[in-house]
Write a protein that holds these residues in place. Structure first.
Motif, PDB file in Angstrom:
ATOM      1  N   ALA B   3      14.294  56.925  22.214  1.00  0.00           N
ATOM      2  CA  ALA B   3      14.727  58.164  22.849  1.00  0.00           C
ATOM      3  C   ALA B   3      14.424  59.336  21.935  1.00  0.00           C
ATOM      4  N   THR B  13      15.638  68.904  26.441  1.00  0.00           N
ATOM      5  CA  THR B  13      15.469  67.663  27.184  1.00  0.00           C
ATOM      6  C   THR B  13      15.851  66.444  26.349  1.00  0.00           C
ATOM      7  N   SER B  15      14.638  62.475  26.431  1.00  0.00           N
ATOM      8  CA  SER B  15      13.721  61.533  27.075  1.00  0.00           C
ATOM      9  C   SER B  15      13.972  60.120  26.574  1.00  0.00           C
ATOM     10  N   THR B  16      13.820  59.179  27.468  1.00  0.00           N
ATOM     11  CA  THR B  16      13.976  57.767  27.114  1.00  0.00           C
ATOM     12  C   THR B  16      12.735  57.015  27.574  1.00  0.00           C
ATOM     13  N   TYR B  17      12.201  56.166  26.692  1.00  0.00           N
ATOM     14  CA  TYR B  17      10.976  55.421  26.978  1.00  0.00           C
ATOM     15  C   TYR B  17      11.292  53.931  26.897  1.00  0.00           C
ATOM     16  N   GLY B  34      18.345  59.500  30.237  1.00  0.00           N
ATOM     17  CA  GLY B  34      18.502  60.374  29.065  1.00  0.00           C
ATOM     18  C   GLY B  34      19.958  60.783  28.935  1.00  0.00           C
ATOM     19  N   ALA B  47      18.243  62.004  34.933  1.00  0.00           N
ATOM     20  CA  ALA B  47      17.074  61.218  35.314  1.00  0.00           C
ATOM     21  C   ALA B  47      17.504  59.856  35.836  1.00  0.00           C
ATOM     22  N   SER B  60       9.122  56.057  31.587  1.00  0.00           N
ATOM     23  CA  SER B  60       9.883  57.032  30.809  1.00  0.00           C
ATOM     24  C   SER B  60      10.582  58.003  31.755  1.00  0.00           C
ATOM     25  N   ALA B  61      11.677  58.563  31.277  1.00  0.00           N
ATOM     26  CA  ALA B  61      12.433  59.519  32.083  1.00  0.00           C
ATOM     27  C   ALA B  61      12.868  60.666  31.190  1.00  0.00           C
ATOM     28  N   THR B  62      12.787  61.866  31.705  1.00  0.00           N
ATOM     29  CA  THR B  62      13.210  63.045  30.944  1.00  0.00           C
ATOM     30  C   THR B  62      14.302  63.771  31.712  1.00  0.00           C
TER      31      THR B  62
END
Lengths: 134, 111
Positions: B3, B13, B15-17, B34, B47, B60-62
């Motif tokens: 993250a 932001t 973000s998580t991947y 996130g 997200a 991924s989500a932001t």
């Protein structure tokens, strides 16, 4: 006699160097260990580590938990208007899919705002709200 | 998974991947979220409706506006809900280092 004195001086210097290195090494190691123990961000917290209220619900910060199972029943949060309180873990996680069908439905719909109740430490008295939404 | 938090933008932001080590996974098996925390307390997450597509290995989500709890020290944490064939389980990344955000100095609450 002079040669003997030089040998003794050299030996003393070598011995000092060896002792100094050893002491220096051990000091460095101790410092690293101390730093590691102070770094709370790498220490995972388990559910049983949290205090409990009279109803037996655990409460506290989710900052250092690793899984949803380790989250306390009442999650410490900033509510609407800056009020500090707790949201119920069940309420928080109800926003997420539990089945593939729910996931597929969620991915097609636009995310909706959800207003959760904000509780005091006892998990009973409602002290405000917590609005969540993308 | 990992993250990150970006505070160098107008709407900070988180973000998580999430990446599968075992290759592609069926659709909707991975759901990265996130999340932000202020001074250690949960602030916001977003997200929520982002899932992986069929056969993808990575998603991924932001989430935006992650500093909406007023001035303070913010950190982010990635959460990924993974489907195990029966239900979803959540796994968290370690928290990011804290950064001070004074954008809403004197404010607070929900934006």
């Amino acid at each position: 006699m002079k040669r003997q004195r030089n040998i003794i001086t050299a030996s003393t210097a070598c011995l000092s160097l060896v002792i100094g290195s050893a002491v220096g090494f051990s000091v460095t190691t101790a410092t690293a260990e101390n730093l590691e123990s102070r770094d709370t961000s790498t220490q995972r917290v388990k559910k049983e580590d949290f205090p409990k209220n009279q109803a037996g619900e655990s409460y506290g910060s989710i900052a250092n938990v690793a899984t949803a199972e380790d989250e306390p029943d009442l999650v410490w949060t900033y509510g609407d208007g800056g009020v500090m309180g707790y949201v119920k873990k069940l309420d928080l996680n109800s926003r997420y899919a539990q089945t593939l069908e729910e996931a597929q439905k969620m991915s097609k719909e636009k995310s909706q705002t959800k207003v959760l109740k904000l509780y005091g430490e006892d998990g009973k008295i409602v002290i405000g709200t917590k609005t969540l939404g993308d | 998974m990992f993250a990150d938090m970006n505070t160098g933008v107008q709407y900070p932001t988180a973000s998580t991947y999430s990446t599968s080590r075992g290759g592609g996974v069926p659709a909707s098996y991975m759901n990265p979220i996130g999340r932000s925390l202020k001074n250690g307390a949960f602030c916001h997450e977003g997200a929520t409706g982002v899932f992986n597509t069929s056969g993808s290995q990575r998603v991924s989500a932001t989430a935006f506006n992650m500093n909406r709890c007023g001035s303070g020290n913010y950190s982010s944490q990635g959460v990924v809900w993974l489907y195990n064939g029966n239900t979803y389980n959540a796994y968290f990344t370690f928290r990011s280092p804290e950064v001070f955000d004074g954008q809403f100095d004197g404010g607070g609450g929900s934006f």
